[in-house]
Every structure is written in C-alpha cells, then in structure tokens.
Scaffold this motif. Structure first.
Motif, PDB file in Angstrom:
ATOM      1  N   SER A  42    -113.279   6.275 -36.225  1.00 16.01           N
ATOM      2  CA  SER A  42    -113.380   6.197 -34.925  1.00 16.01           C
ATOM      3  C   SER A  42    -115.126   6.474 -34.363  1.00 16.01           C
ATOM      4  O   SER A  42    -115.713   5.721 -33.659  1.00 16.01           O
ATOM      5  CB  SER A  42    -112.632   6.767 -33.632  1.00 16.01           C
ATOM      6  OG  SER A  42    -112.420   8.047 -34.139  1.00 16.01           O
ATOM      7  N   HIS A  43    -115.554   7.488 -34.997  1.00 14.51           N
ATOM      8  CA  HIS A  43    -116.801   8.045 -34.879  1.00 14.51           C
ATOM      9  C   HIS A  43    -117.697   7.100 -35.545  1.00 14.51           C
ATOM     10  O   HIS A  43    -118.799   6.859 -35.152  1.00 14.51           O
ATOM     11  CB  HIS A  43    -116.910   9.517 -35.373  1.00 14.51           C
ATOM     12  CG  HIS A  43    -118.167  10.124 -34.829  1.00 14.51           C
ATOM     13  ND1 HIS A  43    -119.238  10.220 -36.074  1.00 14.51           N
ATOM     14  CD2 HIS A  43    -118.730  10.588 -33.774  1.00 14.51           C
ATOM     15  CE1 HIS A  43    -120.202  10.814 -35.319  1.00 14.51           C
ATOM     16  NE2 HIS A  43    -119.877  11.270 -33.915  1.00 14.51           N
ATOM     17  N   LEU A  66    -117.412   3.968 -36.105  1.00 16.19           N
ATOM     18  CA  LEU A  66    -117.454   2.643 -35.431  1.00 16.19           C
ATOM     19  C   LEU A  66    -118.453   2.889 -34.168  1.00 16.19           C
ATOM     20  O   LEU A  66    -119.266   1.933 -33.920  1.00 16.19           O
ATOM     21  CB  LEU A  66    -116.118   2.390 -35.040  1.00 16.19           C
ATOM     22  CG  LEU A  66    -115.145   1.945 -36.036  1.00 16.19           C
ATOM     23  CD1 LEU A  66    -113.831   1.858 -35.420  1.00 16.19           C
ATOM     24  CD2 LEU A  66    -115.732   0.602 -36.473  1.00 16.19           C
ATOM     25  N   HIS A  67    -118.373   3.966 -33.474  1.00 14.70           N
ATOM     26  CA  HIS A  67    -119.105   3.990 -32.418  1.00 14.70           C
ATOM     27  C   HIS A  67    -120.662   4.471 -32.382  1.00 14.70           C
ATOM     28  O   HIS A  67    -121.570   4.245 -32.076  1.00 14.70           O
ATOM     29  CB  HIS A  67    -118.447   5.302 -31.205  1.00 14.70           C
ATOM     30  CG  HIS A  67    -117.298   4.703 -30.646  1.00 14.70           C
ATOM     31  ND1 HIS A  67    -115.920   4.993 -31.220  1.00 14.70           N
ATOM     32  CD2 HIS A  67    -116.802   3.780 -29.731  1.00 14.70           C
ATOM     33  CE1 HIS A  67    -114.966   4.490 -30.573  1.00 14.70           C
ATOM     34  NE2 HIS A  67    -115.619   3.882 -29.694  1.00 14.70           N
ATOM     35  N   ARG A  68    -120.782   5.461 -33.700  1.00  9.72           N
ATOM     36  CA  ARG A  68    -122.105   5.784 -33.964  1.00  9.72           C
ATOM     37  C   ARG A  68    -122.960   4.901 -34.691  1.00  9.72           C
ATOM     38  O   ARG A  68    -124.088   4.588 -34.334  1.00  9.72           O
ATOM     39  CB  ARG A  68    -121.898   7.170 -34.780  1.00  9.72           C
ATOM     40  CG  ARG A  68    -123.529   7.587 -35.105  1.00  9.72           C
ATOM     41  CD  ARG A  68    -123.305   8.792 -35.943  1.00  9.72           C
ATOM     42  NE  ARG A  68    -122.626   8.544 -37.327  1.00  9.72           N
ATOM     43  CZ  ARG A  68    -123.423   8.200 -38.573  1.00  9.72           C
ATOM     44  NH1 ARG A  68    -124.790   8.148 -38.361  1.00  9.72           N
ATOM     45  NH2 ARG A  68    -122.905   8.211 -39.669  1.00  9.72           N
ATOM     46  N   ARG A 126    -122.266   1.474 -34.937  1.00 11.41           N
ATOM     47  CA  ARG A 126    -122.300   0.204 -34.031  1.00 11.41           C
ATOM     48  C   ARG A 126    -122.728  -0.954 -35.039  1.00 11.41           C
ATOM     49  O   ARG A 126    -123.265  -1.947 -34.694  1.00 11.41           O
ATOM     50  CB  ARG A 126    -123.462   0.338 -32.944  1.00 11.41           C
ATOM     51  CG  ARG A 126    -123.057   1.260 -32.114  1.00 11.41           C
ATOM     52  CD  ARG A 126    -123.962   1.192 -30.667  1.00 11.41           C
ATOM     53  NE  ARG A 126    -123.632   2.229 -29.771  1.00 11.41           N
ATOM     54  CZ  ARG A 126    -122.670   2.235 -28.877  1.00 11.41           C
ATOM     55  NH1 ARG A 126    -121.989   1.166 -28.906  1.00 11.41           N
ATOM     56  NH2 ARG A 126    -122.357   3.261 -28.026  1.00 11.41           N
ATOM     57  N   ARG A 127    -122.083  -0.829 -36.310  1.00 12.01           N
ATOM     58  CA  ARG A 127    -122.182  -2.057 -37.046  1.00 12.01           C
ATOM     59  C   ARG A 127    -120.853  -2.245 -37.676  1.00 12.01           C
ATOM     60  O   ARG A 127    -120.070  -1.224 -38.089  1.00 12.01           O
ATOM     61  CB  ARG A 127    -123.212  -2.002 -38.168  1.00 12.01           C
ATOM     62  CG  ARG A 127    -123.174  -1.088 -38.997  1.00 12.01           C
ATOM     63  CD  ARG A 127    -124.239  -0.875 -40.122  1.00 12.01           C
ATOM     64  NE  ARG A 127    -124.230   0.232 -40.886  1.00 12.01           N
ATOM     65  CZ  ARG A 127    -123.652   0.415 -41.893  1.00 12.01           C
ATOM     66  NH1 ARG A 127    -122.799  -0.404 -42.241  1.00 12.01           N
ATOM     67  NH2 ARG A 127    -123.637   1.465 -42.631  1.00 12.01           N
ATOM     68  N   ARG A 128    -120.390  -3.346 -38.212  1.00 10.06           N
ATOM     69  CA  ARG A 128    -119.073  -3.659 -38.760  1.00 10.06           C
ATOM     70  C   ARG A 128    -119.208  -3.472 -40.413  1.00 10.06           C
ATOM     71  O   ARG A 128    -120.182  -3.442 -40.989  1.00 10.06           O
ATOM     72  CB  ARG A 128    -118.724  -4.976 -38.620  1.00 10.06           C
ATOM     73  CG  ARG A 128    -118.767  -5.436 -36.894  1.00 10.06           C
ATOM     74  CD  ARG A 128    -118.349  -6.969 -36.686  1.00 10.06           C
ATOM     75  NE  ARG A 128    -119.300  -7.807 -37.192  1.00 10.06           N
ATOM     76  CZ  ARG A 128    -119.166  -9.206 -37.143  1.00 10.06           C
ATOM     77  NH1 ARG A 128    -118.284  -9.617 -36.500  1.00 10.06           N
ATOM     78  NH2 ARG A 128    -120.068  -9.865 -37.653  1.00 10.06           N
ATOM     79  N   GLU A 169    -109.773  -3.419 -36.067  1.00 16.00           N
ATOM     80  CA  GLU A 169    -110.737  -2.738 -35.592  1.00 16.00           C
ATOM     81  C   GLU A 169    -112.027  -2.397 -36.461  1.00 16.00           C
ATOM     82  O   GLU A 169    -113.308  -2.716 -35.737  1.00 16.00           O
ATOM     83  CB  GLU A 169    -110.245  -1.622 -34.938  1.00 16.00           C
ATOM     84  CG  GLU A 169    -111.115  -0.802 -33.930  1.00 16.00           C
ATOM     85  CD  GLU A 169    -110.673   0.342 -33.249  1.00 16.00           C
ATOM     86  OE1 GLU A 169    -111.249   0.875 -32.271  1.00 16.00           O
ATOM     87  OE2 GLU A 169    -109.697   0.585 -33.462  1.00 16.00           O
ATOM     88  N   GLY A 213    -114.921  -4.541 -34.926  1.00 13.56           N
ATOM     89  CA  GLY A 213    -115.582  -3.378 -34.082  1.00 13.56           C
ATOM     90  C   GLY A 213    -114.720  -3.308 -32.954  1.00 13.56           C
ATOM     91  O   GLY A 213    -115.106  -2.684 -31.830  1.00 13.56           O
ATOM     92  N   ASP A 214    -113.568  -3.996 -32.740  1.00 12.01           N
ATOM     93  CA  ASP A 214    -112.616  -4.119 -31.370  1.00 12.01           C
ATOM     94  C   ASP A 214    -111.213  -4.163 -32.028  1.00 12.01           C
ATOM     95  O   ASP A 214    -110.998  -4.819 -33.109  1.00 12.01           O
ATOM     96  CB  ASP A 214    -113.056  -5.212 -30.451  1.00 12.01           C
ATOM     97  CG  ASP A 214    -112.668  -4.748 -29.128  1.00 12.01           C
ATOM     98  OD1 ASP A 214    -111.950  -3.578 -28.971  1.00 12.01           O
ATOM     99  OD2 ASP A 214    -113.181  -5.566 -28.304  1.00 12.01           O
TER     100      ASP A 214
END
Length: 302
Positions: free
Chosen positions: A107-108, A110-112, A114-116, A207, A211-212
C-alpha cells in the motif's frame, strides 16, 4: 498518524521494558485495539516489532486472547512468505514479538511510487501470495484479510502479515476482514472456504496492477492500512459496520483488461479470482500455475 497523536491512553515511552529482554525504541502505530512498537531484543541484538493491546483496552480479555492466538500461530509457522514471531508473552500483559521486516508495504509503495507494477512483478507477487496461502490452508487456516497493507515487499520478496482475523474454514459472521477487500461471501456472512483467500489474492493483484480497486470503496467502518496492526477483532458479530456498502454483492468485478492491458494469461488469472461464485474461482494450486505462465522464466515453489 503518529502513535503519540492517537486518542486514548498514552503509549509506552522509549526505554520501557514491557517484557524482559525487550526495550521500546519508538511507537510505530496505533489501531482501535493495538499498539505497535519498534523495539530492541537484547538476546538477539537486533530490532524487532512488539504488538500489545492498548492500555485503555487491556480489560477486554478477548483482545488479549486474539493477540496471543495470532502470535502462537506465527511462532509455530515457518514459511519464507509469512512474517515470523520470535516470542509470545501472556504476562504481565499479552505481547507478541515479530521480526522487523525491511522493505515497504504494498500500500505504501502504491501511494509513494504512483506507478503501476510490471506484469512480471504482478505475476511474481501472485505466485508468492499463493505459496503463503497454500501453507496456511495446509494448517487449517484461512487468512481472510489479504490486501496491500498486509504485504511487505523487499527486493522482490513478499511477506504476508497479520493473522488477526484468520480462522478455520466454516461459517462466519458478515464483514470479517476489511470492507474493500472482502469476498462476497465474507461480506454477506456464511460458509467461508479457501475461495475467500483466492479472492483476496485477486483483489490485491488487481490493485497492484491497476493502482485502484475493482470496486469503489465507501466503507464507514472499514479499517485503514496499518502495517503489523490488524483490524478490530470480531466477537461473533463481524468486523464490518452496519453502514458499510458492499458493491461486490451487487455486481461483478470489471475485467482487469478494462483498466489495463496485461498478458492474456495474467488477466484471465486475476479475473478468475474475482468471480462472485466461490466455486467458480480457481484453486490456489491452479492459480499459482496460471500466474507462473506470465513470468519471464516460469518457476515452481517460493
């Protein structure tokens, strides 16, 4: 949120020894019932992670029992894709000692970042999750809370955290787990099988790849992403909130190909995990085999 900023009784101060041989270095996080600390092990001469019941909730016996049960499971398990427990203490208060993991939660990342993730990384992650889940199922447990915040990755090696809501296959109340990641049968309550964890693998891979999540998440009582933490334990009534909305009960997950182009075998494997009917999902072994075909160099095992 800093543990010191969370509401409730203050956490243990640095330098405190909650159990012999372990010294608190700093607070890591606080949940609705747990405090999680960075600590030092005198015997091992290394850092570790301590999980304790929050001081303001230590009067609730079921919470201590839940923590001790998780710790005893993890202390007895040995698998390269599961976090290890070093020690479990029942007194003076329940404490579980876990290994400190390098790397970051999915999760970190994915948010940090910001790329798939690449298709190969998604497939490799899936194979490793299948390995951990296969091991748990062989010991009579369903994880029931697979999600990016419960997976730490370091240089391509994934480790699954948190058995706080794990239970044997069988009937369960509605909402056991985390709202946005529940298989439909978890959301509605009823008989849970290995297929619930296959859904958890699939929704995690979805996800990470896109990314979602496949569904819009509007949980009123869902849990935040917290490493080593675990959700509010259920006492037979489930962990969900009566106001939670479960879109997975109302419609099928959109095909992953509608969000991102992936190799056909990988896309089909993820889509298969997210079928509403548990009996239509692949078994863990079949899923691992399908994911391996998407690896640059197919392999078996861990």
């Amino acid at each position: 949120m800093s543990i010191t900023a969370a509401r409730g009784a203050p956490p243990l101060a640095p330098g405190t020894e909650p159990v012999p041989g372990y010294r608190i270095l700093a607070g890591l996080t606080r949940t609705g019932w747990l405090d999680v600390y960075d600590a030092w092990s005198e015997e091992r001469d290394c850092r570790c992670v301590l999980k304790t019941v929050r001081p303001d909730r230590r009067g609730e016996r079921r919470l201590g029992e839940r923590l001790l049960r998780e710790g005893r499971w993890l202390r007895g398990f040995t698998h390269p894709h599961l976090v290890r427990a070093y020690d479990v203490f029942a007194a003076p208060e329940p404490v579980v000692v876990l290994e400190t993991l390098t790397g970051e939660t999915l999760s970190h990342l994915l948010h940090r970042l910001r790329r798939r993730a690449s298709a190969a990384d998604v497939a490799l992650l899936g194979v490793q999750l299948c390995s951990a889940v296969h091991y748990l199922h062989g010991r009579g447990l369903l994880h029931l809370d697979l999600k990016p915040s419960n997976v730490v990755v370091d240089r391509g090696l994934a480790k699954v955290l948190d058995l706080s809501v794990a239970r044997p296959p069988g009937p369960a109340p509605a909402g056991v787990g985390t709202c946005c990641y529940l298989a439909p049968e978890q959301a509605r309550g009823g008989m849970l099988t290995a297929a619930a964890d296959v859904w958890g693998i699939g929704v995690t891979l979805y996800e990470v790849a896109c990314g979602d999540l496949p569904f819009e998440c509007r949980a009123t009582g869902g849990t935040a992403h917290r490493p080593y933490a675990g959700d509010e334990p259920d006492d037979g009534t489930g962990t969900g909130d009566p106001g939670d909305w479960y879109p997975q009960l109302e419609r099928e997950a959109p095909p992953i190909g509608s969000r991102r182009r992936l190799p056909p075998a990988l896309a089909a494997a993820v889509d298969g995990c997210l079928r509403a009917d548990p009996s239509a999902r692949p078994g863990v072994a079949a899923l691992a085999a399908a994911l391996e075909t998407a690896l640059p160099v197919p392999r078996r095992g861990c």
